[in-house]
Design a protein around this motif. Structure first.
Motif, mmCIF file in Angstrom:
data_model
loop_
_atom_site.group_PDB
_atom_site.id
_atom_site.type_symbol
_atom_site.label_atom_id
_atom_site.label_comp_id
_atom_site.label_asym_id
_atom_site.label_seq_id
_atom_site.Cartn_x
_atom_site.Cartn_y
_atom_site.Cartn_z
ATOM 1 N N TYR A 1 41.897 71.044 34.242
ATOM 2 C CA TYR A 1 42.517 70.728 35.528
ATOM 3 C C TYR A 1 41.546 70.963 36.685
ATOM 4 O O TYR A 1 41.527 70.203 37.650
ATOM 5 C CB TYR A 1 43.791 71.538 35.744
ATOM 6 C CG TYR A 1 44.957 71.044 34.937
ATOM 7 C CD1 TYR A 1 45.268 69.691 34.887
ATOM 8 C CD2 TYR A 1 45.757 71.919 34.221
ATOM 9 C CE1 TYR A 1 46.334 69.221 34.147
ATOM 10 C CE2 TYR A 1 46.828 71.464 33.471
ATOM 11 C CZ TYR A 1 47.104 70.111 33.448
ATOM 12 O OH TYR A 1 48.151 69.652 32.721
ATOM 13 N N LEU A 2 40.741 72.008 36.600
ATOM 14 C CA LEU A 2 39.754 72.257 37.653
ATOM 15 C C LEU A 2 38.726 71.137 37.711
ATOM 16 O O LEU A 2 38.345 70.695 38.801
ATOM 17 C CB LEU A 2 39.063 73.597 37.429
ATOM 18 C CG LEU A 2 39.887 74.827 37.753
ATOM 19 C CD1 LEU A 2 39.140 76.090 37.342
ATOM 20 C CD2 LEU A 2 40.229 74.876 39.222
ATOM 21 N N VAL A 3 38.283 70.674 36.549
ATOM 22 C CA VAL A 3 37.315 69.574 36.523
ATOM 23 C C VAL A 3 37.929 68.329 37.148
ATOM 24 O O VAL A 3 37.295 67.642 37.965
ATOM 25 C CB VAL A 3 36.840 69.303 35.080
ATOM 26 C CG1 VAL A 3 36.086 67.988 34.986
ATOM 27 C CG2 VAL A 3 35.979 70.445 34.588
ATOM 28 N N LEU B 1 26.371 64.164 43.379
ATOM 29 C CA LEU B 1 26.993 64.292 42.066
ATOM 30 C C LEU B 1 26.910 62.996 41.282
ATOM 31 O O LEU B 1 26.754 63.021 40.063
ATOM 32 C CB LEU B 1 28.444 64.734 42.204
ATOM 33 C CG LEU B 1 28.660 66.174 42.662
ATOM 34 C CD1 LEU B 1 30.145 66.436 42.870
ATOM 35 C CD2 LEU B 1 28.084 67.152 41.681
ATOM 36 N N PHE C 1 40.362 68.192 39.324
ATOM 37 C CA PHE C 1 40.554 68.430 40.747
ATOM 38 C C PHE C 1 39.261 68.214 41.522
ATOM 39 O O PHE C 1 39.228 67.483 42.512
ATOM 40 C CB PHE C 1 41.082 69.846 40.978
ATOM 41 C CG PHE C 1 41.153 70.228 42.421
ATOM 42 C CD1 PHE C 1 42.132 69.704 43.244
ATOM 43 C CD2 PHE C 1 40.228 71.104 42.961
ATOM 44 C CE1 PHE C 1 42.191 70.057 44.584
ATOM 45 C CE2 PHE C 1 40.277 71.464 44.291
ATOM 46 C CZ PHE C 1 41.260 70.933 45.106
ATOM 47 N N PHE C 2 38.175 68.845 41.054
ATOM 48 C CA PHE C 2 36.923 68.729 41.793
ATOM 49 C C PHE C 2 36.334 67.327 41.678
ATOM 50 O O PHE C 2 35.682 66.846 42.597
ATOM 51 C CB PHE C 2 35.919 69.779 41.327
ATOM 52 C CG PHE C 2 36.247 71.151 41.832
ATOM 53 C CD1 PHE C 2 36.263 71.417 43.178
ATOM 54 C CD2 PHE C 2 36.571 72.172 40.954
ATOM 55 C CE1 PHE C 2 36.578 72.666 43.665
ATOM 56 C CE2 PHE C 2 36.885 73.434 41.420
ATOM 57 C CZ PHE C 2 36.889 73.674 42.777
ATOM 58 N N ASN C 3 36.583 66.643 40.566
ATOM 59 C CA ASN C 3 36.111 65.270 40.425
ATOM 60 C C ASN C 3 36.825 64.367 41.431
ATOM 61 O O ASN C 3 36.206 63.553 42.104
ATOM 62 C CB ASN C 3 36.356 64.783 38.997
ATOM 63 C CG ASN C 3 35.675 63.470 38.711
ATOM 64 O OD1 ASN C 3 34.826 63.015 39.451
ATOM 65 N ND2 ASN C 3 36.064 62.854 37.617
ATOM 66 N N ARG C 4 38.141 64.525 41.547
ATOM 67 C CA ARG C 4 38.895 63.713 42.508
ATOM 68 C C ARG C 4 38.535 64.086 43.941
ATOM 69 O O ARG C 4 38.478 63.219 44.806
ATOM 70 C CB ARG C 4 40.382 63.862 42.270
ATOM 71 C CG ARG C 4 40.817 63.258 40.969
ATOM 72 C CD ARG C 4 42.301 63.063 40.928
ATOM 73 N NE ARG C 4 42.711 62.630 39.607
ATOM 74 C CZ ARG C 4 42.795 61.367 39.230
ATOM 75 N NH1 ARG C 4 42.472 60.422 40.077
ATOM 76 N NH2 ARG C 4 43.185 61.050 38.025
ATOM 77 N N MET C 5 38.289 65.366 44.207
ATOM 78 C CA MET C 5 37.895 65.771 45.554
ATOM 79 C C MET C 5 36.558 65.146 45.924
ATOM 80 O O MET C 5 36.365 64.695 47.047
ATOM 81 C CB MET C 5 37.808 67.298 45.657
ATOM 82 C CG MET C 5 39.139 67.983 45.702
ATOM 83 S SD MET C 5 40.108 67.520 47.149
ATOM 84 C CE MET C 5 39.112 68.193 48.446
ATOM 85 N N GLY C 6 35.638 65.114 44.963
ATOM 86 C CA GLY C 6 34.339 64.492 45.228
ATOM 87 C C GLY C 6 34.472 63.007 45.517
ATOM 88 O O GLY C 6 33.824 62.476 46.412
ATOM 89 N N ARG C 7 35.352 62.322 44.780
ATOM 90 C CA ARG C 7 35.571 60.904 45.034
ATOM 91 C C ARG C 7 36.207 60.677 46.388
ATOM 92 O O ARG C 7 35.838 59.761 47.111
ATOM 93 C CB ARG C 7 36.453 60.306 43.943
ATOM 94 C CG ARG C 7 35.756 60.136 42.645
ATOM 95 C CD ARG C 7 36.652 59.489 41.627
ATOM 96 N NE ARG C 7 35.977 59.416 40.347
ATOM 97 C CZ ARG C 7 36.574 59.082 39.232
ATOM 98 N NH1 ARG C 7 37.854 58.778 39.237
ATOM 99 N NH2 ARG C 7 35.905 59.040 38.117
#
Length: 94
Positions: free
Chosen positions: A67-69, A2, A71-77
């Motif tokens: 919020y989904l963006v 990503l 969430f997934f951005n923080r999960m990727g980090r």
């Protein structure tokens, strides 16, 4: 992966991405203010939802998407940090 995709789109294709967005916006304005923009979509009956309700639904759905963006951005980090930490621990043998 990503991070690489974000780099390619943001740094390498940034001007092209911006030009595409501006082009789509200008095309939408042209269609809206031309003869085509006067075409009424749907029936002539009263709408199911009033403007306030419709606007509230649009606002709520865009907030949920944001919020989904996040969430997934923080999960990727978090996953990237875990992988870096895991590799660092693995290399040092601790």
């Amino acid at each position: 992966m990503l991070v690489t995709l974000r780099y390619v789109v943001g740094d390498r294709l940034g001007v092209l991405f911006l030009a595409l967005g501006v082009g789509c916006f200008l095309t939408t304005l042209y269609i809206a203010f031309s003869k085509t923009g006067n075409i009424r979509l749907g029936d002539e009956t009263k709408p199911q939802y009033n403007n306030f309700t419709w606007g509230t639904m649009i606002f709520t759905s865009t907030m949920a998407g944001g919020y989904l963006v996040l969430f997934f951005n923080r999960m990727g980090r978090c996953m990237a940090v875990k992988n870096q930490c895991k590799n660092k621990v693995f290399r040092t043998g601790v």
